[in-house]
Structures are given as structure tokens and as C-alpha cells.
Design an enzyme around this catalytic site. Structure first.
Site, PDB file in Angstrom:
ATOM      1  N   ASP A  46      17.026   8.935  -8.924  1.00 32.70           N
ATOM      2  CA  ASP A  46      18.268   9.515  -8.972  1.00 32.70           C
ATOM      3  C   ASP A  46      18.970   9.264  -7.671  1.00 32.70           C
ATOM      4  O   ASP A  46      20.042   9.861  -7.233  1.00 32.70           O
ATOM      5  CB  ASP A  46      18.662  10.500  -9.740  1.00 32.70           C
ATOM      6  CG  ASP A  46      18.761  10.492 -11.347  1.00 32.70           C
ATOM      7  OD1 ASP A  46      18.814   9.313 -11.934  1.00 32.70           O
ATOM      8  OD2 ASP A  46      18.372  11.464 -11.832  1.00 32.70           O
TER       9      ASP A  46
ATOM     10  N   HIS B 188       0.766  -1.250   0.093  1.00 26.59           N
ATOM     11  CA  HIS B 188       0.027   0.059   0.007  1.00 26.59           C
ATOM     12  C   HIS B 188       0.873   1.286  -0.032  1.00 26.59           C
ATOM     13  O   HIS B 188       0.391   2.359   0.340  1.00 26.59           O
ATOM     14  CB  HIS B 188      -0.938  -0.071   1.156  1.00 26.59           C
ATOM     15  CG  HIS B 188      -2.369   0.477   1.034  1.00 26.59           C
ATOM     16  ND1 HIS B 188      -2.382   1.939   1.466  1.00 26.59           N
ATOM     17  CD2 HIS B 188      -3.156   0.413   0.244  1.00 26.59           C
ATOM     18  CE1 HIS B 188      -3.860   2.330   1.236  1.00 26.59           C
ATOM     19  NE2 HIS B 188      -4.244   1.360   0.259  1.00 26.59           N
TER      20      HIS B 188
ATOM     21  N   LYS C  66       3.105   4.429  -1.308  1.00 29.20           N
ATOM     22  CA  LYS C  66       3.030   5.387  -2.481  1.00 29.20           C
ATOM     23  C   LYS C  66       4.246   6.263  -2.460  1.00 29.20           C
ATOM     24  O   LYS C  66       4.224   7.430  -1.918  1.00 29.20           O
ATOM     25  CB  LYS C  66       1.470   6.076  -2.501  1.00 29.20           C
ATOM     26  CG  LYS C  66       0.445   5.593  -2.515  1.00 29.20           C
ATOM     27  CD  LYS C  66      -0.277   5.223  -1.358  1.00 29.20           C
ATOM     28  CE  LYS C  66      -1.530   4.596  -1.485  1.00 29.20           C
ATOM     29  NZ  LYS C  66      -2.119   4.345  -0.331  1.00 29.20           N
TER      30      LYS C  66
END
Length: 225
Positions: A178, A171, A173
């Protein structure tokens, strides 16, 4: 990484005096995992020049090889003050900010998100993959099968994807660009999040946070084989 190991890695790429895409991605991954400071990177670049001097008798593609090695060993940006900013939907263009980060990436992108259904963002991921950026995606297997999910398209295109396949959900996000910029928040990479939901993302260059999220990303990547 000791200098003998580094020399061995570089020598392995010198047989044809070309740094292939796979070799560049492998070297970039090792450098990203080690997170050397500017002084260590300068030392590695010096070793690359030393090896090039030893090969001057075989100089057909040597300059091209050295240029590619130097790109990998050059910091993405100089160290500076920590900057963090929060953005919210609806209102702030969070999808646009993600697209800019995808387009600006030079070496690697790690994406760890519950679901991806925003076609423009998927196209930005594919564009990065096509220009040789090392992209890894960790996502939820259940959501990857939803109507409108772009995950299967990304897999078919050759993007490296690993899925959470247990009874629980992946779940998170967040994404790391880089190893210099962290994106984190409630925001799923969907059109609903962009246009309708009350969502947020935070962008930061804080090295300590990037290191923590990098550790979690590597843990999940190893777990979801």
C-alpha cells in the site's frame, strides 16, 4: 497530476456509474505513483464529489461509484512517526509477519524477491489477488523453474509476474504494501528461510526509503517486459 487530467480519469469511469476492478486498480496505481499528500488527496476527493453532483440526474449507481472512488482516495493510514523494526530467523515468525501484511493490504502490493516456495505465503498472495488487490511480482526466472516454486501457480492464477531472464540473477528480497510499509532483508520467501536459515527482515514506514525502493521496483518492472 493536474486537476483536468484527474477529472478526465474520473469521467471515463462514470459512463456506467460503476468503478470496475480494473478501473479501481488503474486509479490506485496512478495515485500510488504520484504519492500525493493529505491536502492533495482531499482536493481530489472534493473533485469526485463535484463530478457526482453534476451527475445527480443519473443517480442509480452514483452513490456506489462515489464510495469506491473515495476509498481509493483515502490515505491508508494517517502520517505519523517513523517506525522500523528488525526480525530474525530462526526464532521470530517472519513468515507470519508477511502473511499479516498480505492480509491487511487494501490497494496494492509489489513483491520483488529471488524465489517463492513457501506455500502459505503463496496462498496469501492468491487471496489478495482474489479480493482485488493490485499485486505485481518481480522474480528470478531460473528460480521460478525450481521444484517447489510457487511462481508458475501464481502466473496461472492471473497474478502479474515479470521474470529476470538474463544470465544474471534478480536477487532482491523486498516488498511494498500500500505504499505505506516496506519489507526488506535477506529473507527469501521459502520454508528454509522460515525454519532453518539465519535470515532477517526489516519493516519500516519511512517514506524516503519507500520512495527509493518504489523507484527501483518501477525500474525493474519496466526492464523485465
Amino acid at each position: 497530476m493536474d486537476i483536468a487530467t484527474f477529472d478526465q480519469m474520473l469521467n471515463a469511469t462514470l459512463d456506467d456509474q460503476r468503478l470496475t476492478r480494473n478501473e479501481r486498480q488503474a486509479l490506485a496505481r496512478v495515485i500510488a505513483d504520484e504519492a500525493p499528500n493529505a491536502q492533495q488527496l482531499a482536493h481530489y476527493r472534493s473533485r469526485a464529489f463535484d463530478l457526482a453532483r453534476q451527475q445527480m440526474g443519473r443517480r442509480d449507481n452514483l452513490i456506489e461509484w462515489l464510495e469506491e472512488i473515495t476509498k481509493v482516495l483515502t490515505p491508508v493510514a494517517p502520517a505519523g512517526p517513523i517506525e522500523s523494526h528488525a526480525y530474525f530467523t530462526p526464532g521470530d515468525d517472519c513468515a507470519g509477519r508477511i502473511l499479516v501484511l498480505l492480509a491487511q493490504a487494501r490497494r496494492n502490493i509489489d513483491i520483488c524477491v529471488f524465489t517463492i516456495t513457501h506455500d502459505q505465503i503463496a496462498s496469501g498472495i492468491l487471496a489478495g489477488h482474489e479480493r482485488g488487490i493490485d499485486i505485481r511480482i518481480i522474480t528470478d526466472e531460473d528460480k521460478s523453474r525450481d521444484a517447489g516454486s510457487d511462481v508458475r501457480q501464481l502466473i496461472r492464477a492471473g497474478v502479474k509476474v515479470r521474470l529476470e531472464q538474463s544470465d544474471h540473477h534478480m536477487h532482491h528480497k523486498f516488498a511494498i504494501f500500500d505504499d505505506a510499509t516496506l519489507l526488506n532483508g535477506s529473507y527469501n520467501w521459502t520454508r528454509s528461510a522460515a525454519l532453518y536459515n539465519q535470515e532477517n527482515i526489516t519493516l519500516t514506514n519511512d517514506p524516503s526509503l519507500i520512495k527509493d525502493f518504489r523507484r527501483e521496483c518501477e525500474r525493474l518492472w519496466a526492464q523485465f517486459v
